[in-house]
Enzyme design. Structure first.
Site, PDB file in Angstrom:
ATOM      1  N   HIS A  12       3.534   3.400  -8.959  1.00 15.73           N
ATOM      2  CA  HIS A  12       3.623   4.225  -7.750  1.00 15.73           C
ATOM      3  C   HIS A  12       2.834   3.587  -6.594  1.00 15.73           C
ATOM      4  O   HIS A  12       2.191   4.285  -5.798  1.00 15.73           O
ATOM      5  CB  HIS A  12       3.185   5.672  -8.012  1.00 15.73           C
ATOM      6  CG  HIS A  12       1.761   5.856  -8.494  1.00 15.73           C
ATOM      7  ND1 HIS A  12       1.414   6.834  -9.393  1.00 15.73           N
ATOM      8  CD2 HIS A  12       0.606   5.224  -8.182  1.00 15.73           C
ATOM      9  CE1 HIS A  12       0.109   6.789  -9.622  1.00 15.73           C
ATOM     10  NE2 HIS A  12      -0.411   5.810  -8.881  1.00 15.73           N
ATOM     11  N   HIS A  59      -5.094  10.702  -5.519  1.00 14.37           N
ATOM     12  CA  HIS A  59      -5.981   9.676  -4.968  1.00 14.37           C
ATOM     13  C   HIS A  59      -6.875  10.297  -3.900  1.00 14.37           C
ATOM     14  O   HIS A  59      -6.841   9.912  -2.733  1.00 14.37           O
ATOM     15  CB  HIS A  59      -5.167   8.522  -4.394  1.00 14.37           C
ATOM     16  CG  HIS A  59      -4.243   7.872  -5.384  1.00 14.37           C
ATOM     17  ND1 HIS A  59      -3.029   8.430  -5.743  1.00 14.37           N
ATOM     18  CD2 HIS A  59      -4.350   6.718  -6.081  1.00 14.37           C
ATOM     19  CE1 HIS A  59      -2.438   7.639  -6.624  1.00 14.37           C
ATOM     20  NE2 HIS A  59      -3.216   6.604  -6.857  1.00 14.37           N
ATOM     21  N   HIS A 193      -3.623  -4.001 -12.590  1.00 12.05           N
ATOM     22  CA  HIS A 193      -4.113  -4.292 -11.243  1.00 12.05           C
ATOM     23  C   HIS A 193      -5.583  -3.916 -11.111  1.00 12.05           C
ATOM     24  O   HIS A 193      -6.063  -2.991 -11.762  1.00 12.05           O
ATOM     25  CB  HIS A 193      -3.282  -3.598 -10.158  1.00 12.05           C
ATOM     26  CG  HIS A 193      -3.250  -2.105 -10.173  1.00 12.05           C
ATOM     27  ND1 HIS A 193      -2.759  -1.350 -11.212  1.00 12.05           N
ATOM     28  CD2 HIS A 193      -3.630  -1.211  -9.224  1.00 12.05           C
ATOM     29  CE1 HIS A 193      -2.815  -0.061 -10.916  1.00 12.05           C
ATOM     30  NE2 HIS A 193      -3.362   0.050  -9.709  1.00 12.05           N
ATOM     31  N   GLU A 240      -4.381   3.582 -15.448  1.00 13.72           N
ATOM     32  CA  GLU A 240      -3.303   4.507 -15.064  1.00 13.72           C
ATOM     33  C   GLU A 240      -2.173   4.534 -16.095  1.00 13.72           C
ATOM     34  O   GLU A 240      -1.438   5.519 -16.184  1.00 13.72           O
ATOM     35  CB  GLU A 240      -2.731   4.105 -13.710  1.00 13.72           C
ATOM     36  CG  GLU A 240      -3.659   4.379 -12.547  1.00 13.72           C
ATOM     37  CD  GLU A 240      -3.049   3.994 -11.205  1.00 13.72           C
ATOM     38  OE1 GLU A 240      -3.653   4.334 -10.169  1.00 13.72           O
ATOM     39  OE2 GLU A 240      -1.977   3.360 -11.178  1.00 13.72           O
TER      40      GLU A 240
END
Length: 280
Positions: A12, A59, A193, A240
């Site tokens: 996402h 977030h 990441h 995640e």
């Protein structure tokens, strides 16, 4: 009864939302990323799901250090796109399905999962970017959405095993809902990441593809991967991917892969996308 018919996994990355909104999704850089979703967009038009249970992480839009729910389920009627510092995305409001959401919430609590129930919140790119990737530029989203927010930002996040078990409990809840609904469950976030520090830009193709392989078939070894392995192999934000395990756990013992896409890079992250079908 409601039917859980498919699982969808997707990164996402907020930059994908920017590319979509600025009509850059077919340029030289973003074209290969978005092309991997073309199959799914057509498939979704054919499947016509009624409801998507969309697993994502907030977030610091709806939650911050004042309150950190491990698992939060949205039971409201609608959710507006969040302003993440540059204005809300120009995408449709997200329409909920309160009846099914409350049923799932009750079922999960009685199944001994301590859920946080949220009736009002804005939803950020973690939820809206996957909708754009699957449905494109639309006047309104063609599905109702039940947001399921997972804490993978602040330590301690839930274990992969707990996420998988939550998926199994969600499947039981959906199966006991009396209305005839075509329900999908999506797991979002990842893949490898890291956004800061000496390892910023870390991408681990081999580990990512091992994870994608593990979502298919009848193995459940992914649920036992410890936090430290995610951190070591996939960077600080790779955790995640435990959200994908909620989706996988909900699909039962065995899955079949209908579509798979992996691309490096998008900004400084790896893009992963998969469509799975539960097998009897």
């Amino acid at each position: 009864m409601a039917r859980l018919t498919a699982g969808v996994a997707s990164s996402h990355v907020p930059l994908m939302g920017v590319a979509h909104d600025q009509k850059k999704d077919r340029d030289d850089y973003f074209g290969p990323i978005f092309a991997g979703y073309d199959w799914t967009r057509q498939w979704e038009k054919e499947q016509k799901p009624d409801v998507v249970i969309l697993v994502y992480n907030d977030h610091a839009s709806a939650f911050d250090m004042k309150i950190i729910p491990t698992f939060a389920i949205g039971c409201g009627e609608h959710y507006k796109p969040a302003d993440e510092g540059w204005g809300p995305r120009a995408v449709p409001d997200v329409i909920g399905h309160p009846d099914l959401a409350w049923h799932i919430a009750q079922s999960l609590v009685l199944d001994e999962f301590d859920m946080t129930i949220v009736n009002e919140m804005d939803v950020d790119h973690g939820l809206t970017v996957p909708l754009s990737m699957m449905f494109g530029d639309v006047a309104e989203w063609p599905v109702k959405v039940i947001p399921l927010a997972v804490n993978v930002v602040t330590y301690p996040p839930p274990t992969g095993n707990r996420c998988w078990a939550l998926g199994e409990a969600i499947a039981r809840a959906v199966a006991s809902f009396p209305e005839d609904l075509n329900v999908q469950i999506w797991g979002t976030g990842g893949m490898s990441h890291q956004l800061q520090g000496p390892r910023a830009g870390l991408i681990n193709r081999a580990w990512d593809n091992m994870f994608l392989d593990g979502l298919v078939g009848d193995s459940d070894h992914l649920r036992h991967i410890p936090h430290i392995e995610y951190l070591r192999e996939t960077g600080s934000e790779g955790i995640e991917m435990v959200m994908w395990l909620i989706m996988r756990g909900a699909l039962g013992k065995t899955t079949r892969c209908l579509h798979r896409h992996y691309h490096v890079p998008c900004s400084n992250t790896a893009i992963g996308h998969m469509v799975l079908e539960p097998q009897p």
